[in-house]
Scaffold this motif. Structure first.
Motif, PDB file in Angstrom:
ATOM      1  N   GLU A 757       0.820  -1.213   0.000  1.00  7.82           N
ATOM      2  CA  GLU A 757       0.000   0.000   0.000  1.00  7.82           C
ATOM      3  C   GLU A 757       0.851   1.259   0.000  1.00  7.82           C
ATOM      4  OE1 GLU A 757      -3.561   2.052   2.691  1.00  7.82           O
ATOM      5  OE2 GLU A 757      -2.955  -0.017   3.059  1.00  7.82           O
ATOM      6  N   ALA A 758       1.939   1.222   0.751  1.00  2.80           N
ATOM      7  CA  ALA A 758       2.832   2.387   0.791  1.00  2.80           C
ATOM      8  C   ALA A 758       3.554   2.578  -0.537  1.00  2.80           C
ATOM      9  CB  ALA A 758       3.833   2.235   1.923  1.00  2.80           C
ATOM     10  N   ALA A 759       3.877   1.472  -1.204  1.00  2.00           N
ATOM     11  CA  ALA A 759       4.617   1.562  -2.466  1.00  2.00           C
ATOM     12  C   ALA A 759       3.748   2.071  -3.605  1.00  2.00           C
ATOM     13  CB  ALA A 759       5.204   0.204  -2.823  1.00  2.00           C
ATOM     14  N   SER A 760       2.479   1.804  -3.560  1.00  2.00           N
ATOM     15  CA  SER A 760       1.579   2.238  -4.636  1.00  2.00           C
ATOM     16  C   SER A 760       0.643   3.316  -4.116  1.00  2.00           C
ATOM     17  CB  SER A 760       0.778   1.055  -5.176  1.00  2.00           C
ATOM     18  OG  SER A 760       0.006   0.475  -4.138  1.00  2.00           O
ATOM     19  N   ALA A 761       1.218   4.465  -3.812  1.00  2.00           N
ATOM     20  CA  ALA A 761       0.423   5.560  -3.270  1.00  2.00           C
ATOM     21  C   ALA A 761      -0.594   6.015  -4.306  1.00  2.00           C
ATOM     22  CB  ALA A 761       1.332   6.719  -2.885  1.00  2.00           C
ATOM     23  N   HIS A 790      -6.353   5.437  -8.292  1.00  2.00           N
ATOM     24  CA  HIS A 790      -5.006   5.078  -8.709  1.00  2.00           C
ATOM     25  C   HIS A 790      -4.852   5.286 -10.215  1.00  2.00           C
ATOM     26  CE1 HIS A 790      -3.943   2.989  -4.865  1.00  2.00           C
ATOM     27  NE2 HIS A 790      -5.273   2.967  -4.782  1.00  2.00           N
ATOM     28  N   THR A 791      -3.618   5.312 -10.629  1.00  2.00           N
ATOM     29  CA  THR A 791      -3.341   5.456 -12.068  1.00  2.00           C
ATOM     30  C   THR A 791      -3.584   4.156 -12.811  1.00  2.00           C
ATOM     31  OG1 THR A 791      -1.013   4.973 -11.619  1.00  2.00           O
ATOM     32  CG2 THR A 791      -1.677   7.312 -11.668  1.00  2.00           C
ATOM     33  N   ASP A 792      -3.537   3.042 -12.090  1.00  2.00           N
ATOM     34  CA  ASP A 792      -3.770   1.730 -12.695  1.00  2.00           C
ATOM     35  C   ASP A 792      -5.023   1.093 -12.082  1.00  2.00           C
ATOM     36  OD1 ASP A 792      -1.403   1.895 -14.211  1.00  2.00           O
ATOM     37  OD2 ASP A 792      -0.234   1.232 -12.450  1.00  2.00           O
ATOM     38  N   PRO A 793      -5.719   0.234 -12.835  1.00  2.00           N
ATOM     39  CA  PRO A 793      -6.863  -0.497 -12.255  1.00  2.00           C
ATOM     40  C   PRO A 793      -6.413  -1.318 -11.045  1.00  2.00           C
ATOM     41  CG  PRO A 793      -6.853  -0.695 -14.636  1.00  2.00           C
ATOM     42  CD  PRO A 793      -5.539  -0.054 -14.272  1.00  2.00           C
ATOM     43  N   GLN A 794      -7.316  -1.445 -10.054  1.00  2.00           N
ATOM     44  CA  GLN A 794      -6.980  -2.088  -8.795  1.00  2.00           C
ATOM     45  C   GLN A 794      -7.740  -3.405  -8.621  1.00  2.00           C
ATOM     46  OE1 GLN A 794      -4.654  -0.571  -6.434  1.00  2.00           O
ATOM     47  NE2 GLN A 794      -4.291   0.370  -8.440  1.00  2.00           N
ATOM     48  N   ASP A 795      -7.144  -4.288  -7.835  1.00  2.00           N
ATOM     49  CA  ASP A 795      -7.858  -5.504  -7.427  1.00  2.00           C
ATOM     50  C   ASP A 795      -7.800  -5.605  -5.906  1.00  2.00           C
ATOM     51  OD1 ASP A 795      -5.489  -6.716  -6.523  1.00  2.00           O
ATOM     52  OD2 ASP A 795      -5.087  -7.570  -8.510  1.00  2.00           O
ATOM     53  N   LEU A 796      -8.478  -6.618  -5.359  1.00  2.00           N
ATOM     54  CA  LEU A 796      -8.595  -6.763  -3.901  1.00  2.00           C
ATOM     55  C   LEU A 796      -7.989  -8.073  -3.425  1.00  2.00           C
ATOM     56  CD1 LEU A 796     -12.298  -5.531  -3.643  1.00  2.00           C
ATOM     57  CD2 LEU A 796     -10.225  -4.173  -3.318  1.00  2.00           C
ATOM     58  N   SER A 797      -7.027  -8.586  -4.153  1.00  2.00           N
ATOM     59  CA  SER A 797      -6.440  -9.877  -3.788  1.00  2.00           C
ATOM     60  C   SER A 797      -5.716  -9.826  -2.455  1.00  2.00           C
ATOM     61  CB  SER A 797      -5.496 -10.347  -4.897  1.00  2.00           C
ATOM     62  OG  SER A 797      -4.474  -9.386  -5.117  1.00  2.00           O
ATOM     63  N   GLY A 798      -5.229  -8.651  -2.070  1.00  2.00           N
ATOM     64  CA  GLY A 798      -4.541  -8.541  -0.782  1.00  2.00           C
ATOM     65  C   GLY A 798      -5.459  -8.868   0.381  1.00  2.00           C
TER      66      GLY A 798
END
Length: 906
Positions: A757-761, A790-798
């Motif tokens: 999460e910190a890496a992909s602000a 976000h700049t990229d589409p997100q998923d919820l796998s985390g």
């Protein structure tokens, strides 16, 4: 009297199971608070509902079962231990009391040679030799023993205790006393008499002691406020049964002495001395008959099968049913699993207990001239109240399935208890006290099957009514009950009725021949009409065809009602009439199958079996409802000294069958039989349901597009209007020092997620926080909403990885009695979103000042293209879940999700 031992064991086991359940709950031995917290985290508010699986949202069952699996297993173990411990305690008290009594008597025993010699002669005359030979114990007046009695211990010869003053009495007086006590020994009733005594006195103390340590807590008061009352009622019922049985025991011993001595007058003079009249209330609990009752040696005693006896039997049977239901629920898995087996086992056990108590007593009553109003009303009261009451020690009751619809449940119970009692009385009046053992066994089996099937029908119909508030649901659930084991009820009843008929005299078989004509006429007419109703209206539409088949089976089922009434007119015997009814339905089913087979419909074994099974069960349900009509018919025909002939009533029965069939096919009986859309209430259809989707997103904008600050602010602008009043907006909390999770695998996954999460602000992040005043919570309910773009589409796998690694975890607890918060993390079913989403429930429990503190944390995450919406709602409470707050949190979670996603599309 073997059934008395069974009854005593069941009552002690039920009381022990209830006390163990109460002790388990109030002392939180199975971490009840954690199970409740887990359920609360799913949005489910546990109530007083022992079959809650039926009224639970179907798509949540797996999650709810996971929450309660460990708890129910431990709960069932505790109940099983209690069911074993209390009978062991009663046995121990019997042994201790018996040894203490023998030790006291041994110290004061005196020897009188003449009496000892006469005692030996009497024992020899009765065949009591070897290990079965009792010992005579003579005690002086100073011992306090005024009357003779017998005491026994397991695996030890019994002692016959007689006052030594009989040395100066006549030989006949001594013989009467000794033979009376030898009658007790030959009846083998010494142990159960002591066991029932302890049963009555152990019920209340065992329950009170089990909850005494925690009566001050609100959770206990909520679930057990009525248990003390019902514990007292159960204890009184046990003592009433004990008193009735002991009085009968004394009269049986009097009859034994009179028969052995051959002098009834001598026995009458010895056992019925003149005395003051005994008040009526004291007679109920008296363990010895009054002198007036003892004068009529050998006379049938009717008070032992009257109102109080019958009511006590009904209460005992229904309490055994409720305890067996809860124990089998725990044994067969979670509370939210399929409950057919627990319902079946418990209904069978309760019905069998009732049958083995009332059938022998009512059979003896039938030999006298007393009426049946008192036992009839008493039995109905006992069965209804026993079903509705809260059993001592149980934390729930079966009647709670009805909720606010309890009047419908009460009506169902009155109907089936009336019918079951009527059938039991009808069976008891046929075999007679000297009937073959097979006939008596058949009566017990048939009565137990009727009550068990009736109680199961009540539960299923109440469930249907509670779930849907629709008569169609009641019809469907009643019909579907016959698809399981209870669908065989009519065949068991038929077998029992045939066993009863085996004890008839040959001259009475003429009635059977007459009833055979009724079977052939009604079955043939009904079967032909039923088969034609399908053949002439056959449809290729599956739903339409299912309805027509069900209607066809109902036509065959109505044959049983007509056949019963006709057989009552012809034969007047209830078992014979019921057997005629079942055979008529069987014949109608076969004829109906032959008609459809000839037309090429349903040519398979399953259809053949269904053609006899399903109509038979539906006919059984119809007979329960029509029991009052059958009673009127039976009463009217009994006034006639000459029974009507079969050839006069057979054609009338056939015409009545055809008329009812035409009314049913024409739709006039649809409200009480079947309608075309009834199958929509099937559990299979419910299992395929999913949460209703949220409203469609209006507007033309892509909700998954990257957002700027203004668009994100607009998406969250509706939050204040959604918050329950009163509330306050707060500043979002700043990140704190990360705590360490246990186990280490969970902590590693949490750390990895935080690093990712910190890496992909996010390009845009907006957070809103609110504090809502919530009833029943410690502090307030905290609501936190975060929208990220976000700049990229997100998923919820985390989230999936976190839930898999942290299903059970621990966090340090500062200022609590326990060093850790014990937590669970569950992934809930889909929220109905068209976008990828995750719903997670976290619950944590810790102990402070001896009470369980609970923290519930609900998270929803929705990934909409480039955007992620995260909603978190948290609240804490102590022990008792705040029902209103749970519902508020679930409603708020749904409304926030719908509102934000809708605004994203603008």
């Amino acid at each position: 009297m073997w059934w008395v031992h069974l009854l005593v064991l069941l009552m002690l086991a039920s009381a022990g199971a209830g006390a163990a359940q109460a002790f388990f709950e109030v002392n939180n031995l199975g971490d009840n608070a954690a199970a409740l917290a887990c359920l609360t985290g799913t949005g489910f508010t546990p109530g007083d509902n022992p079959v809650g699986w039926q009224t639970t949202v179907v798509h949540l069952k797996d999650v709810l079962a996971a929450c309660t699996a460990d708890y129910t297993a431990q709960h069932g173990t505790a109940a099983l231990v209690g069911a074993l411990v209390l009978p062991a305690v009663a046995l121990l008290l019997m042994l201790v009391g018996g040894f203490a009594d023998r030790r006291r008597l041994h110290r004061r025993e005196v020897a009188v040679a003449s009496l000892a010699e006469r005692f030996g002669v009497l024992c020899d005359s009765q065949g009591l030799v070897g290990r079965s030979r009792p010992r005579l114990v003579l005690v002086p007046p100073a011992s306090g023993v005024r009357t003779a009695y017998t005491t026994g211990l397991p695996l030890r010869p019994p002692w016959v205790v007689v006052p030594s003053g009989y040395e100066h009495a006549s030989t006949t007086a001594f013989d009467v006393v000794v033979l009376h006590e030898l009658g007790h020994i030959r009846s083998r009733d010494l142990l159960w008499a002591s066991a029932v005594w302890w049963t009555g006195w152990l019920l209340v103390p065992s329950f009170v002691l089990s909850v005494a340590s925690s009566l001050k807590f609100s959770l206990v008061l909520r679930y057990y406020n009525g248990s003390v009352v019902t514990a007292v009622v159960a204890a009184v019922a046990a003592l009433v049964l004990r008193a009735a049985l002991l009085r009968r025991r004394e009269l049986v011993a009097d009859g034994y002495a009179a028969e052995a001595l051959g002098d009834r007058e001598a026995v009458r003079a010895a056992v019925s001395p003149a005395g003051r009249p005994v008040p009526r209330l004291r007679r109920v609990f008296a363990v010895h008959p009054t002198p007036e009752e003892r004068r009529d040696i050998g006379k049938a005693r009717l008070w032992e099968s009257g109102f109080l006896f019958s009511a006590a039997a009904g209460l005992a049977a229904m309490f055994a049913y409720q305890f067996a239901l809860r124990l089998s629920q725990d044994t067969f898995g979670s509370l939210f699993d399929d409950q057919r087996w627990p319902l079946t086992i418990s209904a069978a056990l309760g019905a069998l207990v009732w049958a083995v108590i009332v059938v022998p007593a009512w059979t003896r009553r039938a030999a006298g001239q007393a009426g049946w109003a008192a036992p009839w009303v008493g039995s109905m009261c006992g069965l209804v109240l026993g079903f509705l009451a809260h059993p001592p020690g149980a934390d729930s009751r079966i009647a709670s399935i009805a909720g606010e619809r309890w009047p419908a449940l009460l009506l169902f119970l009155v109907v089936v208890s009336f019918a079951a009692t009527a059938f039991a009385i009808g069976c008891a009046r046929v075999p007679g006290t000297r009937a073959p053992r097979l006939a008596r066994v058949g009566a017990v089996v048939a009565v137990a099957a009727v009550l068990g099937g009736a109680i199961t029908a009540v539960v299923h119909s109440t469930i249907g009514h509670a779930m849907f508030e629709d008569l169609a649901a009641v019809r469907f659930h009643l019909a579907s009950t016959g698809f399981d084991l209870w669908g065989h009820t009519p065949w068991v009843v038929l077998a029992g009725a045939l066993l009863i008929a085996s004890g008839k005299r040959p001259a009475e078989w003429s009635v059977v021949r007459q009833c055979s004509g009724v079977v052939l006429l009604t079955g043939t007419v009904g079967g032909v009409v039923a088969g034609l109703s399908l053949v002439l209206r056959y449809s290729d539409d599956v739903d339409r065809r299912t309805f027509l088949v069900s209607q066809m089976w109902w036509v065959s089922a109505l044959v049983g009602v007509v056949a019963l009434l006709a057989a009552l007119v012809v034969g007047r015997s209830v078992p014979t009439a019921v057997a005629t009814s079942v055979l008529a339905v069987l014949w109608a089913g076969l004829v109906q199958y032959a008609v459809t087979f000839a037309d090429g419909i349903g040519r398979n074994g399953n259809m053949l079996w269904a053609s006899v099974r399903n109509p038979a069960w539906s006919s059984f349900v119809a007979l329960l409802v029509c029991a009052p009509v059958a009673l009127v018919v039976s009463a009217l025909t009994r006034r006639s000294h000459r029974g009507p002939r079969a050839f006069a009533w057979g054609p009338l029965a056939g015409l009545a069958t055809a008329g009812l069939a035409l009314l049913l096919v024409g739709g006039f009986l649809a409200p009480v039989t079947v309608r075309e859309d009834d199958t929509r209430f099937s559990l299979a259809a419910l299992a395929q349901q999913s949460p209703e989707p949220l409203p469609a997103v209006p507007g033309t904008a892509d909700p998954g597009r990257p957002l700027d600050g203004a668009t994100a602010t607009a998406a969250l602008s509706g939050l204040p209007a959604l918050m329950p009043r009163p509330f306050e907006a707060e500043e979002p909390s700043q990140p704190t020092t990360r705590v360490t999770f246990q186990p280490e695998s969970c902590d590693d996954v949490i750390a990895e997620g935080a690093a990712e999460e910190a890496a992909s602000a996010p390009a845009v992040r907006l957070e809103k926080a609110y504090s809502v005043t919530a009833q029943g919570t410690v502090g307030d309910m905290d609501v936190n909403v975060v929208l990220e773009s976000h700049t990229d589409p997100q998923d919820l796998s985390g989230i999936d990885r976190e839930v898999a690694a942290c299903s059970e975890y621990r966090l340090p607890a500062v200022g609590f009695d326990t060093p850790y918060w014990d937590g669970t993390m569950r992934l809930l079913p889909s929220t109905g979103q068209p976008h990828p989403s995750r719903a997670v429930s976290l619950t944590q429990t810790a102990v402070k000042s001896g009470r369980t503190a609970v923290f519930v944390f609900r998270q929803n995450a929705v990934a909409v293209g480039h955007n992620v919406l995260r909603i978190a709602i948290g609240y804490g409470y102590v022990e008792t879940p705040p029902t209103a707050t749970v519902r508020t949190a679930e409603a708020l979670m749904t409304s926030i999700t719908a509102d934000v996603v809708r605004r994203l599309g603008r």
